[in-house]
Each structure stands twice: as C-alpha cells, then as structure tokens.
Design a protein around this motif. Sequence first.
Motif, PDB file in Angstrom:
ATOM      1  N   VAL A   1       0.778  -1.190  -0.106  1.00  0.00           N
ATOM      2  CA  VAL A   1      -0.071  -0.154   0.111  1.00  0.00           C
ATOM      3  C   VAL A   1       0.739   1.124   0.027  1.00  0.00           C
ATOM      4  CG1 VAL A   1      -1.799   1.341   1.297  1.00  0.00           C
ATOM      5  CG2 VAL A   1      -1.798  -1.029   1.368  1.00  0.00           C
ATOM      6  N   TYR A   2       0.764   2.221  -0.886  1.00  0.00           N
ATOM      7  CA  TYR A   2       1.302   3.373  -0.922  1.00  0.00           C
ATOM      8  C   TYR A   2       0.339   4.646  -0.752  1.00  0.00           C
ATOM      9  CZ  TYR A   2       4.079   7.570  -2.616  1.00  0.00           C
ATOM     10  OH  TYR A   2       4.767   8.715  -2.825  1.00  0.00           O
ATOM     11  N   LYS A   3       0.354   5.298   0.197  1.00  0.00           N
ATOM     12  CA  LYS A   3      -0.546   6.477   0.711  1.00  0.00           C
ATOM     13  C   LYS A   3      -0.182   7.540   1.013  1.00  0.00           C
ATOM     14  CE  LYS A   3      -5.272   6.990   2.545  1.00  0.00           C
ATOM     15  NZ  LYS A   3      -6.615   6.333   3.180  1.00  0.00           N
ATOM     16  N   ASN A   4      -0.074   8.644   0.577  1.00  0.00           N
ATOM     17  CA  ASN A   4       0.152   9.966   1.441  1.00  0.00           C
ATOM     18  C   ASN A   4       1.807   9.684   1.531  1.00  0.00           C
ATOM     19  OD1 ASN A   4      -2.379  10.750   1.321  1.00  0.00           O
ATOM     20  ND2 ASN A   4      -2.712   9.985   3.456  1.00  0.00           N
ATOM     21  N   GLY A   5       2.484   8.998   0.519  1.00  0.00           N
ATOM     22  CA  GLY A   5       4.056   9.296   0.532  1.00  0.00           C
ATOM     23  C   GLY A   5       4.450   7.953   1.362  1.00  0.00           C
ATOM     24  N   HIS A   6       3.546   7.162   2.209  1.00  0.00           N
ATOM     25  CA  HIS A   6       4.060   6.337   3.062  1.00  0.00           C
ATOM     26  C   HIS A   6       3.716   4.581   2.368  1.00  0.00           C
ATOM     27  CE1 HIS A   6       3.753   9.516   5.733  1.00  0.00           C
ATOM     28  NE2 HIS A   6       4.817   9.219   6.239  1.00  0.00           N
ATOM     29  N   ILE A   7       4.733   4.015   2.584  1.00  0.00           N
ATOM     30  CA  ILE A   7       4.521   2.529   2.142  1.00  0.00           C
ATOM     31  C   ILE A   7       4.123   1.607   3.436  1.00  0.00           C
ATOM     32  CG2 ILE A   7       5.655   0.408   1.008  1.00  0.00           C
ATOM     33  CD1 ILE A   7       7.311   2.469  -0.516  1.00  0.00           C
ATOM     34  N   SER A   8       3.046   0.693   3.302  1.00  0.00           N
ATOM     35  CA  SER A   8       2.861  -0.050   4.160  1.00  0.00           C
ATOM     36  C   SER A   8       2.331  -1.366   3.683  1.00  0.00           C
ATOM     37  CB  SER A   8       1.815   0.334   5.305  1.00  0.00           C
ATOM     38  OG  SER A   8       0.406   0.637   4.340  1.00  0.00           O
ATOM     39  N   GLU A   9       2.129  -2.367   4.433  1.00  0.00           N
ATOM     40  CA  GLU A   9       1.592  -3.803   4.044  1.00  0.00           C
ATOM     41  C   GLU A   9       0.550  -3.965   4.749  1.00  0.00           C
ATOM     42  OE1 GLU A   9       3.967  -7.789   5.087  1.00  0.00           O
ATOM     43  OE2 GLU A   9       5.075  -6.626   3.568  1.00  0.00           O
ATOM     44  N   ASP A  10      -0.457  -4.856   3.826  1.00  0.00           N
ATOM     45  CA  ASP A  10      -1.544  -5.306   4.376  1.00  0.00           C
ATOM     46  C   ASP A  10      -2.052  -6.442   3.478  1.00  0.00           C
ATOM     47  OD1 ASP A  10      -4.202  -5.714   5.736  1.00  0.00           O
ATOM     48  OD2 ASP A  10      -4.927  -3.562   5.186  1.00  0.00           O
ATOM     49  N   THR A  11      -3.295  -7.208   3.544  1.00  0.00           N
ATOM     50  CA  THR A  11      -3.551  -8.184   2.869  1.00  0.00           C
ATOM     51  C   THR A  11      -4.582  -7.761   1.771  1.00  0.00           C
ATOM     52  OG1 THR A  11      -5.326  -8.846   4.582  1.00  0.00           O
ATOM     53  CG2 THR A  11      -2.848  -9.913   4.764  1.00  0.00           C
ATOM     54  N   TYR A  12      -4.874  -8.652   0.850  1.00  0.00           N
ATOM     55  CA  TYR A  12      -5.953  -8.211  -0.396  1.00  0.00           C
ATOM     56  C   TYR A  12      -7.023  -8.256   0.150  1.00  0.00           C
ATOM     57  CZ  TYR A  12      -2.864  -7.716  -4.257  1.00  0.00           C
ATOM     58  OH  TYR A  12      -1.903  -7.287  -5.141  1.00  0.00           O
ATOM     59  N   ARG A  13      -7.550  -9.061   1.305  1.00  0.00           N
ATOM     60  CA  ARG A  13      -8.873  -9.253   1.850  1.00  0.00           C
ATOM     61  C   ARG A  13      -9.418  -7.847   2.405  1.00  0.00           C
ATOM     62  NH1 ARG A  13      -6.797 -13.054   6.221  1.00  0.00           N
ATOM     63  NH2 ARG A  13      -7.781 -14.541   4.765  1.00  0.00           N
ATOM     64  N   ASN A  14      -8.521  -6.795   2.504  1.00  0.00           N
ATOM     65  CA  ASN A  14      -8.646  -5.665   2.925  1.00  0.00           C
ATOM     66  C   ASN A  14      -8.489  -4.413   1.799  1.00  0.00           C
ATOM     67  OD1 ASN A  14      -9.002  -6.375   5.799  1.00  0.00           O
ATOM     68  ND2 ASN A  14      -6.897  -6.392   5.954  1.00  0.00           N
ATOM     69  N   LEU A  15      -8.598  -4.999   0.702  1.00  0.00           N
ATOM     70  CA  LEU A  15      -8.448  -4.051  -0.616  1.00  0.00           C
ATOM     71  C   LEU A  15      -9.424  -2.997  -0.529  1.00  0.00           C
ATOM     72  CD1 LEU A  15      -6.965  -3.304  -3.148  1.00  0.00           C
ATOM     73  CD2 LEU A  15      -8.563  -4.850  -4.367  1.00  0.00           C
ATOM     74  N   ASN A  16     -10.723  -3.395  -0.335  1.00  0.00           N
ATOM     75  CA  ASN A  16     -11.777  -2.281  -0.047  1.00  0.00           C
ATOM     76  C   ASN A  16     -11.317  -1.314   0.920  1.00  0.00           C
ATOM     77  OD1 ASN A  16     -12.242  -4.357   2.023  1.00  0.00           O
ATOM     78  ND2 ASN A  16     -14.152  -3.145   2.410  1.00  0.00           N
ATOM     79  N   ASN A  17     -10.711  -1.232   1.726  1.00  0.00           N
ATOM     80  CA  ASN A  17     -10.230  -0.231   2.672  1.00  0.00           C
ATOM     81  C   ASN A  17      -9.447   0.976   1.929  1.00  0.00           C
ATOM     82  OD1 ASN A  17     -11.772  -1.414   4.818  1.00  0.00           O
ATOM     83  ND2 ASN A  17      -9.771  -2.479   5.527  1.00  0.00           N
ATOM     84  N   TYR A  18      -8.716   0.611   0.820  1.00  0.00           N
ATOM     85  CA  TYR A  18      -7.834   1.581   0.310  1.00  0.00           C
ATOM     86  C   TYR A  18      -8.677   1.952  -1.134  1.00  0.00           C
ATOM     87  CZ  TYR A  18      -5.043  -0.396   3.384  1.00  0.00           C
ATOM     88  OH  TYR A  18      -4.242  -1.075   4.868  1.00  0.00           O
ATOM     89  N   LEU A  19      -9.687   1.472  -1.455  1.00  0.00           N
ATOM     90  CA  LEU A  19     -10.355   1.990  -2.944  1.00  0.00           C
ATOM     91  C   LEU A  19     -11.289   3.157  -2.862  1.00  0.00           C
ATOM     92  CD1 LEU A  19     -10.952  -1.373  -4.571  1.00  0.00           C
ATOM     93  CD2 LEU A  19      -8.992   0.291  -4.801  1.00  0.00           C
ATOM     94  N   PRO A  20     -11.360   4.146  -3.381  1.00  0.00           N
ATOM     95  CA  PRO A  20     -12.226   5.342  -3.089  1.00  0.00           C
ATOM     96  C   PRO A  20     -13.882   4.603  -3.690  1.00  0.00           C
ATOM     97  CG  PRO A  20     -10.570   5.993  -4.826  1.00  0.00           C
ATOM     98  CD  PRO A  20     -10.629   4.590  -4.709  1.00  0.00           C
ATOM     99  N   ASP A  21     -14.711   5.342  -3.039  1.00  0.00           N
ATOM    100  CA  ASP A  21     -16.331   4.906  -3.422  1.00  0.00           C
ATOM    101  C   ASP A  21     -16.310   4.888  -5.221  1.00  0.00           C
ATOM    102  OD1 ASP A  21     -16.593   4.529  -0.845  1.00  0.00           O
ATOM    103  OD2 ASP A  21     -17.631   6.760  -0.499  1.00  0.00           O
ATOM    104  N   ASN A  22     -17.212   4.223  -5.563  1.00  0.00           N
ATOM    105  CA  ASN A  22     -17.569   3.909  -7.008  1.00  0.00           C
ATOM    106  C   ASN A  22     -16.436   3.668  -7.825  1.00  0.00           C
ATOM    107  OD1 ASN A  22     -20.282   4.858  -6.415  1.00  0.00           O
ATOM    108  ND2 ASN A  22     -19.293   7.175  -6.514  1.00  0.00           N
ATOM    109  N   THR A  23     -15.591   2.780  -7.151  1.00  0.00           N
ATOM    110  CA  THR A  23     -14.319   2.199  -7.805  1.00  0.00           C
ATOM    111  C   THR A  23     -14.988   1.058  -8.572  1.00  0.00           C
ATOM    112  OG1 THR A  23     -12.561   2.904  -6.155  1.00  0.00           O
ATOM    113  CG2 THR A  23     -12.159   0.959  -7.610  1.00  0.00           C
ATOM    114  N   THR A  24     -14.420   0.960  -9.820  1.00  0.00           N
ATOM    115  CA  THR A  24     -14.561  -0.300 -10.653  1.00  0.00           C
ATOM    116  C   THR A  24     -13.449  -1.135 -11.021  1.00  0.00           C
ATOM    117  OG1 THR A  24     -16.261   1.013 -12.088  1.00  0.00           O
ATOM    118  CG2 THR A  24     -15.590  -1.106 -13.052  1.00  0.00           C
TER     119      THR A  24
END
Length: 108
Positions: free
Chosen positions: A35-58
Amino acid sequence: MNPRQIAIKDYTYQLPDERIAHYPLPERDASKLLVYKNGHISEDTYRNLNNYLPDNTTLWFNNTRVIPARLFFTTQTGAKVEIFCLEPLQHTDISAAMLQTGATQWNC
C-alpha cells in the motif's frame, strides 16, 4: 519521464529466492498487499483491499491463465537450449492449440 530515458539497470535488483512466492496461498485473499498512501508505504492483505479504494471504484478481473510456454532442453554436448512458444500457427485460440493431441506447430 521520457520513455527513452528509462534504463533497465534502474529496475534491476537482487531478490532472494525465499522472498518469491512459488505457489499461491490456500486462501488467496491472505496474499500480501503493498500500500502506498500519502507518501508512506505499508503492507496489508488483499482481503482488506476495499479499505484503500475510493467509493464507486470499478474493478476489472483478469481470468487469463499462464501456459507453460518455455521448453528447456540439453543437447548431447551439454549445451542448454530454451525455446519460447509465442503463438500457434494453425489456431487463433491458444486454448484450442493446447488441447491438441499429436502434433501442432508454433512460432517460437
């Protein structure tokens, strides 16, 4: 960046074999997510992908499969030979060519 200024050496690095996944996890959504967000790199799992996507993402899913297109041989003199199968000559559909029994011809 101008594509003509891109050098392959800028993307060459050592990656230890133990850091490469050779088989998928039994629970695919447990795979690591970088995950790259606001200049920071972190790690998560794909099951949490929805936490990083904006609303109405296709999301578009690619269900293609990798075929074993590399053939490796050793000559009688010990030389290593690799043949990479690019596309079948007789079929426009690769899956039809892969189902062939007997002989089929490929551009290599």
